[in-house]
Motif scaffolding. Structure first.
Motif, PDB file in Angstrom:
ATOM      1  N   PRO A 137      11.706  18.188  57.028  1.00 35.45           N
ATOM      2  CA  PRO A 137      12.979  17.113  57.384  1.00 35.45           C
ATOM      3  C   PRO A 137      12.858  16.024  58.204  1.00 35.45           C
ATOM      4  O   PRO A 137      11.753  15.787  58.975  1.00 35.45           O
ATOM      5  N   SER A 138      13.639  15.111  58.041  1.00 29.88           N
ATOM      6  CA  SER A 138      13.594  13.939  59.046  1.00 29.88           C
ATOM      7  C   SER A 138      13.478  14.192  60.372  1.00 29.88           C
ATOM      8  O   SER A 138      14.048  15.171  60.931  1.00 29.88           O
ATOM      9  N   GLY A 139      12.627  13.457  61.116  1.00 29.63           N
ATOM     10  CA  GLY A 139      12.591  13.615  62.570  1.00 29.63           C
ATOM     11  C   GLY A 139      11.443  14.797  62.815  1.00 29.63           C
ATOM     12  O   GLY A 139      11.567  15.241  64.107  1.00 29.63           O
ATOM     13  N   GLY A 197       8.326  15.115  62.560  1.00 33.91           N
ATOM     14  CA  GLY A 197       7.052  14.737  63.062  1.00 33.91           C
ATOM     15  C   GLY A 197       5.942  14.421  62.233  1.00 33.91           C
ATOM     16  O   GLY A 197       4.731  14.329  62.251  1.00 33.91           O
ATOM     17  N   LYS A 198       6.351  14.017  61.015  1.00 35.08           N
ATOM     18  CA  LYS A 198       5.613  13.789  59.920  1.00 35.08           C
ATOM     19  C   LYS A 198       4.879  12.651  59.934  1.00 35.08           C
ATOM     20  O   LYS A 198       3.598  12.477  59.766  1.00 35.08           O
ATOM     21  N   THR A 199       5.341  11.505  60.272  1.00 28.40           N
ATOM     22  CA  THR A 199       4.723  10.215  60.345  1.00 28.40           C
ATOM     23  C   THR A 199       4.019  10.273  61.820  1.00 28.40           C
ATOM     24  O   THR A 199       2.986   9.535  61.779  1.00 28.40           O
ATOM     25  N   THR A 200       4.386  11.059  62.556  1.00 26.07           N
ATOM     26  CA  THR A 200       3.567  10.984  63.886  1.00 26.07           C
ATOM     27  C   THR A 200       2.215  11.654  63.662  1.00 26.07           C
ATOM     28  O   THR A 200       1.057  11.301  63.831  1.00 26.07           O
TER      29      THR A 200
HETATM   30  N1  LIG Z   1       7.765   5.749  69.337  1.00 24.90           N
HETATM   31  C1  LIG Z   1       8.383   6.494  69.468  1.00 24.90           C
HETATM   32  N2  LIG Z   1       9.041   6.633  70.703  1.00 24.90           N
HETATM   33  C2  LIG Z   1       9.857   7.741  71.015  1.00 24.90           C
HETATM   34  N3  LIG Z   1      10.199   8.696  70.049  1.00 24.90           N
HETATM   35  C3  LIG Z   1       9.366   8.812  68.802  1.00 24.90           C
HETATM   36  C4  LIG Z   1       8.591   7.740  68.746  1.00 24.90           C
HETATM   37  N4  LIG Z   1       8.400   7.951  67.324  1.00 24.90           N
HETATM   38  C5  LIG Z   1       8.780   9.184  66.757  1.00 24.90           C
HETATM   39  N5  LIG Z   1       9.571   9.535  67.977  1.00 24.90           N
HETATM   40  C6  LIG Z   1      10.376  10.870  67.827  1.00 24.90           C
HETATM   41  O1  LIG Z   1       9.513  11.992  67.287  1.00 24.90           O
HETATM   42  C7  LIG Z   1      10.041  12.786  66.469  1.00 24.90           C
HETATM   43  C8  LIG Z   1       9.290  12.756  65.229  1.00 24.90           C
HETATM   44  O2  LIG Z   1       9.351  11.556  64.655  1.00 24.90           O
HETATM   45  P1  LIG Z   1       8.566  11.117  63.149  1.00 24.90           P
HETATM   46  O3  LIG Z   1       7.035  11.401  63.595  1.00 24.90           O
HETATM   47  O4  LIG Z   1       8.924   9.819  62.936  1.00 24.90           O
HETATM   48  O5  LIG Z   1       9.365  12.232  62.225  1.00 24.90           O
HETATM   49  P2  LIG Z   1       9.425  12.164  60.587  1.00 24.90           P
HETATM   50  O6  LIG Z   1       8.586  10.977  60.081  1.00 24.90           O
HETATM   51  O7  LIG Z   1       9.113  13.738  60.143  1.00 24.90           O
HETATM   52  O8  LIG Z   1      10.863  11.582  60.281  1.00 24.90           O
HETATM   53  C9  LIG Z   1      11.297  12.320  66.341  1.00 24.90           C
HETATM   54  O9  LIG Z   1      12.334  12.946  67.587  1.00 24.90           O
HETATM   55  C10 LIG Z   1      11.304  10.986  66.814  1.00 24.90           C
HETATM   56  O10 LIG Z   1      12.511  10.531  67.211  1.00 24.90           O
END
Ligand SMILES: Nc1ncnc2c1ncn2[C@@H]1O[C@H](COP(=O)(O)OP(=O)(O)O)[C@@H](O)[C@H]1O
Ligand SMILES: [Mg+2]
Length: 236
Positions: free
Chosen positions: A46-48, A50-53
């Motif tokens: 789901p969104s948020g 950690g996938k993009t991370t």
């Molecule tokens: N640069 C950042 N600073 C603070 N929090 C972040 C940052 N990037 C991501 N997050 C937080 O880390 C979590 C995972 O984000 P993200 O990897 O973008 O999720 P997804 O790609 O699955 O939607 C979320 O709670 C997001 O708000």
């Protein structure tokens, strides 16, 4: 080929936390995974979650807070920012939901950009970019500006740009999210073909329809990677 030879990227005990004021967010809890050449790996959740991370650490865009990232056995997470930029330019192709094309440049000029950054001569960049656009079926669109292209065509320009440097690794963040289903199918077929050519293709998405294209699916939920499933039984 053995599994060892196919392994191109490894993340070992990586953790990513973000500090904002007094609070610390754990975007990704301790994760160990490896990614193979010749396979499409789908990272779902789901969104948020950690996938993009996770994708950003694989792609040398961000450093893990702890743990290490290996490329071809080499620990890239201890490289400098400048060295990492070199790894990204030479070894990785990126494809994003929003295409990230440069609006005032033609399709051909967009595709040429990474080659010019690498110091390839203009004439060679031109030739290679034409071939890359032809491969994605846009041989008749060299001179078009992005605004003159459909969503599906723009994403195929972005694919040509990601591939023109012949990277071993192709990373995609929600590549079909802005596309109608017909264009999405074309893009996924394209990505599947890249894996068949021996590249490691890693795709982040929350679109369940993409599962049929994956050799392997990783689920991420609230920063926890789990339920690694292989569609094949060739992990012998
Ligand atoms: N640069 C950042 N600073 C603070 N929090 C972040 C940052 N990037 C991501 N997050 C937080 O880390 C979590 C995972 O984000 P993200 O990897 O973008 O999720 P997804 O790609 O699955 O939607 C979320 O709670 C997001 O708000
Ligand atoms: Mg994301």
């Amino acid at each position: 080929m053995s599994l060892m030879e196919n392994k191109i990227i490894e993340v070992k005990k990586v953790v990513k936390t973000y500090k904002t004021g007094d609070t610390t967010i754990t975007a990704l809890t301790e994760t160990t995974e490896s990614f193979d050449l010749g396979k499409v790996t789908l990272i779902m959740g789901p969104s948020g979650s950690g996938k993009t991370t996770l994708l950003s650490m694989i792609g040398c865009v961000i450093y893990p807070t702890s743990g290490a990232v290996f490329f071809d056995g080499e620990e890239v997470s201890k490289y400098s920012e400048k060295q990492l930029a070199g790894v990204r330019l030479h070894k990785i192709g990126f494809i994003f939901q929003q295409f990230n094309l440069i609006e005032p440049l033609t399709a051909l000029e967009n595709v040429m950009q990474p080659l010019l950054l690498m110091g390839v001569s203009k004439s060679e960049a031109l030739e290679r970019s034409k071939i890359a656009l032809e491969k994605v079926g846009l041989g008749n669109r060299f001179k078009n500006l992005p605004k003159k292209l459909s969503g599906g065509q723009k994403q195929r320009v972005a694919i040509a740009r990601a591939l023109v440097t012949n990277p071993q690794i192709v990373l995609c963040d929600e590549p079909t999210a802005s596309l109608d289903s017909k264009s999405a199918v074309m893009v996924m077929e394209e990505l599947k073909g890249l894996a068949a050519d021996g590249k490691a293709v890693i795709i982040v998405s929350h679109d369940l329809r993409l599962r049929k294209y994956a050799d392997r699916i990783i689920y991420v939920e609230e920063g926890v990677v789990s339920n690694t499933i292989s569609n094949e039984d060739d992990y012998k």
